[in-house]
Structure formats: C-alpha cells, structure tokens
Design a protein around this motif. Structure first.
Motif, short mmCIF file in Angstrom:
data_model
loop_
_atom_site.label_atom_id
_atom_site.label_comp_id
_atom_site.label_asym_id
_atom_site.label_seq_id
_atom_site.Cartn_x
_atom_site.Cartn_y
_atom_site.Cartn_z
N ALA A 77 0.96 -1.30 -0.02
CA ALA A 77 -0.07 -0.02 0.09
C ALA A 77 0.84 1.36 0.03
O ALA A 77 0.49 2.42 -0.68
N GLU A 78 1.90 1.29 0.78
CA GLU A 78 2.98 2.52 0.76
C GLU A 78 3.51 2.53 -0.56
O GLU A 78 3.87 3.73 -1.14
N LEU A 79 3.84 1.32 -1.20
CA LEU A 79 4.48 1.65 -2.70
C LEU A 79 3.41 2.35 -3.75
O LEU A 79 3.96 3.12 -4.39
N HIS A 80 2.27 1.76 -3.41
CA HIS A 80 1.22 2.27 -4.30
C HIS A 80 0.79 3.79 -4.18
O HIS A 80 0.56 4.41 -4.96
N GLU A 81 1.11 4.23 -3.02
CA GLU A 81 0.77 5.73 -2.67
C GLU A 81 1.95 6.56 -2.90
O GLU A 81 1.80 7.81 -2.99
N ASN A 82 3.24 5.86 -3.22
CA ASN A 82 4.24 6.70 -3.74
C ASN A 82 4.22 7.23 -5.21
O ASN A 82 4.47 6.13 -5.94
N PHE A 86 5.44 5.00 -8.53
CA PHE A 86 4.32 4.49 -9.48
C PHE A 86 4.47 4.92 -10.90
O PHE A 86 4.39 4.43 -11.95
N ALA A 87 4.73 6.33 -11.03
CA ALA A 87 4.72 6.90 -12.22
C ALA A 87 6.07 6.38 -13.06
O ALA A 87 6.01 6.03 -14.11
N MET A 88 6.96 6.08 -12.37
CA MET A 88 8.30 5.43 -12.96
C MET A 88 8.39 4.01 -13.24
O MET A 88 8.72 3.59 -14.50
#
Ligand SMILES: Cc1cc2nc3c(=O)[nH]c(=O)nc-3n(C[C@H](O)[C@H](O)[C@H](O)COP(=O)(O)OP(=O)(O)OC[C@H]3O[C@@H](n4cnc5c(N)ncnc54)[C@H](O)[C@@H]3O)c2cc1C
Ligand code: FES
Ligand code: FES
Lengths: 288, 158
Positions: A77-82, A86-88
C-alpha cells in the motif's frame, strides 16, 4: 510448541546475526501474509521469527540518480501511494497491487512475495522484466543478485542460512522505456495467477525496440526470463509480425502444471496472448 | 516459557497484555482482552471478518502476530461508536438491513470506514474493490455496498 521466539532487531547486522545464530529453523517476518498462514497450517515450524520491519532500510523507499531502492519489507500500500515510484515503474507497482485484498495490501511486501517463492507470485515477473536486483545481507556481508536468481523452485530460494533481502533495486530507467504486468485469473479479485507476464522495453527515437525483457510467471517451477521472447521484439517496431514471434516464443518457454485452474494447453496459449497484451501496454508507456 | 509483554494503544486507550508468541493479534483481542467484536471466519486472510486498523492501515488481525503490536495503535469495531451514538455506517447498515447473521459486519464496517476516510466520494466500483477482501455469506453484498455509497452521499450533502 511454546519454544517459538520472536525478535525485532533494528539493524541489518543484528538481524543477520540472529538468523545465522539460530540453532533450529529461523524465518524472516515481513508482512506475514504468507508466513502466518503457513504457521497456522503447521506447514512450517520455526523456532525463531525475526521481524525485519523495525530496520529502517527494509521499510523505506529512496531514490538516487534515478535508481530506486525499495525496502524489501515495505508494505505494498505504501509503494502504491508513492506517486513518483508508481509513475516510474507502473508495471512493478501494479503487479504488487494485484496481490490479495486491501487488507493484504496493508502488509504484503515485495521481499515476501519474492522469498515465499511461489511460481505464481505476481510481482516477480514484473521485477524480473524491470531488471530488478536484490541487495542481500548475511553474516558475511552483502551481495547483489538479480531477482530471477532468487527463487529456485516452489518454496525454495538461493538464500543461504542467515541471509535475507534488504532492498530491491530498480535501475535508472532509460528514456522511452515502459513496463507492464498482466495476469489471468478466473475471477476479478482475490485469486492466484494462472499465468502472469511482465514486459519491459525501450524504444529509440524512431520507435524501434532497442532493449526488452519478458518474464513469465505460473508456467514453470519459478518465474522465467524468456530471452527468445525479448529477441522477437528487439530490432523491430513491435509490429504484427514481431508480436506473432513474441507469442510463439512465450508459448515455447512454457512448461506449466495441469490443474483445475488451467490445463497445460490453456496456460500455454494464454501466456502468448498476455505477452502480446502486456507488450502493447509497455509500448504505449514507452511512447508517452 | 515466559509470555511476551506487549504495550499498545487500543481505541485510544493504553493497553498492556501478555501473549504467547504463537497468538495472533486476533487471538489476543478475543481471548486475552475480551474484545470479541472482531471475528474469526477463516484465520487465513481470505474473509476479512477480523479486519482492524493497525497504525492507520487496514489489516487482517489473523495475519498479525500479537507480539508485533508492541508500540502500535490499534482500532477495532469496539471503538467505532461514540458512546451510545452509532457511527453513520453502523446506523446505515441497520436501516438498510445490510446484515443478517452479522459475523462479517464488524470487518465490513472497519474496512468501509477506512475507505471513506481515504476516499470520501468513492464510485461503486471503488467500493466493491476496496471491500473485495470482506466476504459475506448472507446478504449478497448489495445492501452493504449501497449503505457505504449512501453514507458517502449523505456526508457530501451535509
Ligand atoms: C488472502 C490472500 C491473498 C493473496 N493473494 C496473492 C496474489 O494475488 N498474488 C500473490 O502473488 N500473492 C498473494 N498472496 C500471498 C502473499 O500475500 C504475498 O506473497 C506477499 O507478497 C507476501 O509478502 P509478506 O510481506 O506478507 O511476506 P511474509 O509472509 O512475511 O514472508 C513470506 C516468506 O518470505 C520470507 N521473507 C519475507 N521477507 C523476506 C526477506 N526480506 N528476506 C528473506 N526472506 C524473506 C519469509 O520468511 C516467508 O518464508 C495472498 C495471500 C493471502 C493471505
Ligand atoms: S479471519 Fe482473518 S481474514 Fe478471515
Ligand atoms: S451477514 Fe452473515 S456473513 Fe455477512
């Protein structure tokens, strides 16, 4: 039973020493979404559980010169909120986001998904396609290993006693590079991949593919890096002919199991279809 | 073997407990602290009946070790109503009969509350995906989904 011990070290060295010093079986605990299920089902009986979530490197995300270092135990969830991450690397993050429910997302990690070594682990083909590398710590220091060399078979890894994954490193992305991951499941949520495909490719200014990596999950004892599938794309504009070659190469690499969730024939055919579809998404991302 | 001593915060109150290493957070809540609102439907992360918030993240308490709760802040269904005043989601579930046996209800309420805190105006699709890890064997989901959407719509109108 009550011999089970729990430790929550706060440094990499302390964790390595604990894992290496255990006389019986020791297990790393990240999000516990595989580990606790296996403990409850008595599939494993460790004497020591080492919770690595109090070690800063294992739960943080940092970026230096375009290279991302993702804590192996950071919750999905933390990765998804970064938003920048996410854009990279949308393919990697979307793959991990497919794991389980909202509740599972609050705990499940890339390191746990990789080290649990399920052939159907969703993030693994995406990480392999993205050329991700694991930084592994152990009693003798650290080493770096490409993600494709970590799982060796169902539930088996190449990690030695005392070793664990600290970070997962995603390389600096070349211009005009895109990645994508797709899986087939019989439902829309909460299911295990029947086939998963990760693709990452780079285009030159004229739109010709100069580099590609294609990885297949759930069609062999571990996720595969399929060079022939990548070669079908490299040097082409990923036109219909190249896509047909990609499809054939992906199918040729499959040696899946036959079970109620998918026959050998079905899994093989779907691997080719998903390879084309994931490539189409990666292409669109590389162009934009 | 000595039990583990754990200091934590539950529904805003400091709480200390002793637990065996094998006990999950759900075991501790139900068996040691008598907070039996969180339910065990599967003990394997599939049903969501044990949903709680740990440090503001929605998780399955059956997949968290009790000892892991050291230093963390936990919210359970017991903390959802404000005294006698039900939370709007609880009220709406009652009005719409969004529950039958009720085993799944605490988990749905905790999960729905976390959704609306993050996304106060979700689409039906977003509600369905967010709640995909909460299973209900009785209601057929429709009344649950509609209740969440109605609470969101009323909050927007207010
Ligand atoms: C309801 C449910 C649905 C699921 N759906 C999916 C799905 O759709 N797709 C999918 O791929 N998986 C799925 N899973 C499996 C699981 O959630 C994932 O594999 C998850 O990524 C595991 O991460 P974790 O942090 O919870 O790992 P843990 O359970 O903490 O660890 C898993 C294993 O890896 C080891 N380990 C963990 N971290 C490290 C490390 N840093 N170094 C060395 N070893 C380590 C542990 O010792 C353990 O053996 C699901 C699980 C549940 C319960
Ligand atoms: S009891 Fe935890 S998910 Fe079912
Ligand atoms: S009301 Fe019975 S399981 Fe949902």
């Amino acid at each position: 039973m009550s011999a089970l011990q729990y430790k929550a070290p706060t440094s990499v060295d302390e964790a390595a020493a604990l894992l290496a010093g255990a006389s019986g079986e020791a297990r790393v605990l990240a999000g516990g979404t595989d580990l606790l299920v296996q403990l409850r089902a008595a599939m494993i009986a460790p004497e020591l559980i080492v919770d690595v979530k109090h070690i800063p490197e294992l739960t943080s995300v940092s970026v230096e010169d375009g290279v991302y270092s993702i804590g192996a135990a950071a919750a999905s969830a933390e990765l998804h909120e970064n938003a920048d991450l996410f854009a990279m690397w949308p393919g990697v993050i979307e793959a991990m986001d497919l794991v389980g429910s909202t509740q599972i997302q609050g705990r499940a990690s890339l390191g746990g998904n990789l080290c649990n070594a399920s052939p159907a682990a969703d993030s693994v083909p995406a990480m392999i396609a993205a050329s991700a590398v694991c930084v592994i710590a152990g009693p003798n220091g650290t080493r770096e290993v490409p993600v494709e060399d970590v799982a060796t078979g169902p539930g088996q890894t190449s990690l030695a006693k005392g070793e664990f994954v600290v970070t997962i490193r995603l390389p600096k992305k070349a211009p005009r590079t895109g990645d994508a991951y797709l899986r087939f499941i019989p439902r829309t949520e909460m299911d295990i991949a029947v086939v998963g495909v990760g693709v990452c490719l780079t285009l030159d200014e004229g739109g010709v593919c100069t580099a590609a990596r294609v990885s297949l999950g759930a069609v062999a004892a571990r996720a595969l890096l399929v060079k022939d599938a990548a070669d079908a794309l490299i040097g082409t504009k990923c036109d219909d002919a190249a896509m047909a070659n990609l499809d054939a190469a992906a199918q040729a690499a499959c040696s899946p199991i036959n079970d109620k969730r998918g026959t050998i024939e079905f899994r093989t055919k779907v691997a080719g279809v998903l390879a084309r579809r994931a490539t189409a998404i990666a292409l669109e991302r590389a162009r934009s | 073997m000595a039990k583990n001593h754990v200091t934590t915060t539950i529904n805003g109150e400091p709480v200390e407990f002793l637990c065996e290493t094998q006990q999950t957070l759900l075991d501790v809540l139900r068996d040691e602290l008598q907070l039996t609102g969180s339910k065990e439907g599967c003990a394997s992360g599939d049903c969501g009946a044990c949903s709680v918030m740990v440090d503001d993240r929605l998780v399955c308490s059956c997949l968290v070790m009790g000892v892991e709760a050291e230093g963390s802040s936990i919210e359970t269904i017991e903390g959802m109503a404000d005294g006698e005043n039900l939370h709007p989601l609880q009220q709406k579930f009652l009005e719409n009969a969004a529950l039958q046996c009720g085993i799944c209800t605490p988990g749905f309420l905790i999960a729905a509350k976390s959704l609306l805190e993050k996304n106060p105006d979700p689409t039906e699709t977003e509600v369905r995906y967010w709640l995909a890890g909460n299973l209900c064997r009785c209601t057929g989901y429709d009344k649950i989904i509609r209740s969440v959407l109605e609470v969101a719509a009323e909050a927007k109108g207010a």
